[in-house]
Write an enzyme that holds these catalytic residues in place. Sequence first.
Site, short mmCIF file in Angstrom:
data_model
loop_
_atom_site.label_atom_id
_atom_site.label_comp_id
_atom_site.label_asym_id
_atom_site.label_seq_id
_atom_site.Cartn_x
_atom_site.Cartn_y
_atom_site.Cartn_z
N LYS A 163 3.32 -15.13 1.71
CA LYS A 163 3.36 -16.11 0.50
C LYS A 163 4.68 -16.29 0.10
O LYS A 163 5.40 -15.91 -0.99
CB LYS A 163 2.81 -15.51 -0.52
CG LYS A 163 1.23 -15.48 -0.44
CD LYS A 163 0.51 -16.80 -0.64
CE LYS A 163 0.40 -17.01 -2.22
NZ LYS A 163 -0.20 -18.32 -2.63
N TYR A 210 0.69 -1.22 0.11
CA TYR A 210 0.08 -0.07 -0.03
C TYR A 210 1.00 1.42 -0.12
O TYR A 210 0.33 2.38 -0.47
CB TYR A 210 -0.95 0.04 1.41
CG TYR A 210 -2.04 -0.78 1.20
CD1 TYR A 210 -2.25 -1.93 0.00
CD2 TYR A 210 -2.78 -1.27 2.34
CE1 TYR A 210 -3.25 -2.79 0.01
CE2 TYR A 210 -3.86 -2.37 2.46
CZ TYR A 210 -3.84 -3.01 1.29
OH TYR A 210 -5.03 -3.93 1.11
N ASP A 234 -5.30 -6.96 5.85
CA ASP A 234 -6.27 -6.24 5.48
C ASP A 234 -7.62 -7.33 5.27
O ASP A 234 -8.35 -7.21 5.73
CB ASP A 234 -6.12 -5.36 4.24
CG ASP A 234 -7.02 -4.45 4.07
OD1 ASP A 234 -7.96 -4.30 4.72
OD2 ASP A 234 -7.04 -3.69 3.04
N ASP A 282 -10.69 -8.81 8.11
CA ASP A 282 -12.09 -8.73 7.82
C ASP A 282 -12.64 -9.94 7.57
O ASP A 282 -13.74 -10.36 8.23
CB ASP A 282 -12.13 -8.15 6.56
CG ASP A 282 -12.25 -6.61 6.69
OD1 ASP A 282 -12.07 -6.04 7.66
OD2 ASP A 282 -12.57 -5.81 5.65
N ASP A 317 -3.24 -18.01 1.48
CA ASP A 317 -4.13 -18.55 0.92
C ASP A 317 -4.57 -19.44 1.87
O ASP A 317 -5.68 -19.98 2.04
CB ASP A 317 -3.91 -18.91 -0.75
CG ASP A 317 -2.63 -19.75 -0.53
OD1 ASP A 317 -1.73 -19.67 0.18
OD2 ASP A 317 -2.54 -20.48 -1.89
#
Length: 370
Positions: A194, A143, A251, A255, A227
């Site tokens: 990852k 970001y 992020d 959620d 994942d």
Amino acid sequence: MSANKKLLVLPGDGIGPEVMGELMRVIEWFDSKGALKFDVDTALVGGAAYDAEGAPISDATMAKALKADAVLFGAVGGPKWEPLPFAVRPERGLLRLRKELELFANLRPAKVFSALADASALKPELVDGLDIMIVRELTGGVYFGTPRGIETLPDGQKRGFNTQSYTTSEIDRVARVAFDLARKRGNKLCSVEKANVMESGELWREVVQEIHDQDYPDVNLSHMYADNCAMQLVRYPKQFDVIVTDNLFGDILSDCAAMLTGSLGMLPSASLGAPDAGGNRKAMYEPIHGSAPDIAGKGLANPLANFLSFAMMLRYSFDLPAEAAALEAAIETVLGQGIRTADIRLPDVPPVSTAEMGKAVLGELQKLIG
Ligand code: NAD
């Protein structure tokens, strides 16, 4: 020098002032008990600050935030301010606070109160008693990484690009927050990246493992690809205690974990900065919900996410776990009695208002602490 804890309260817009109003009664009650003394200052943020002061957070308020022991933030935003230019939109107030307080570790608990296990999209037995903590790196990663942008290629196509980047020290400081938290909880930490396809993930895994081996060998550390973590969160979430991950994966995963609990009105958060020479960290506590313009001003908002954010403040800024646990226990009792705001209401039981919920929790708290 005053031993009182300096709190800066920023109610904000929409339901922010409503849920903060109820919390102020709890703070005043703690204050009146004497054991816990606060100097509370209140200021504007978001659209309210723009209307009154011409900016979503004024320099004067920012200076107060920098001096406070902790900041309590309500919520900002609403349709009234949507047409404003990006630089003065209400959310910029929140972003400025995060940036200037250097809040790099975002703590997002996902805790399911037994009385609310039915509210989850998952089967109650999968989530009943769930208590996990996601630590998301908040100021680095894709970001913020450069180069970034959208360019036009020689063949006329456009290309959008961002850069995922982490330095050793950025990984180190957030990992240490997570290890320390794990020690205070179930002593289990799962680090998520990852590393199979991203070099930044490879470094992340290496640094976290090194910190573990050097300074936290007693903590049960595991590594997981992001994942797989997403799958495991909905398959068997109780396997986790603390999860630490980068800004992007955090992020998304926080959620996802939040929804295991079923209600936005129940979810607190904390954002922490680096400790100063005295060991104190800059910190901001806020419910994860927004300003809920659809219910603002109607007395319908659930104040519990904000109460739980205050409990996090007691625990993480002021090392008062007993007081934090008492507030959480009072909430659990009230929910168990079927006292619910509309967002978590029981069928056939009329919901209570924001103020009634606040009063019920304070009543239970008084019974517990007396
Ligand atoms: P929202 O969280 O405000 O509301 C989503 C839904 O959840 C609404 O139906 C709302 O009524 C309900 N809800 C939220 N909190 C609740 C509570 N405590 N009790 C009962 N019901 C609750 O999200 P949104 O509608 O996407 O955004 C509304 C505004 O809030 C926008 O301007 C957005 O930019 C802003 N926002 C601010 C923050 C923040 O201040 N941290 C976070 C998210 C959104």
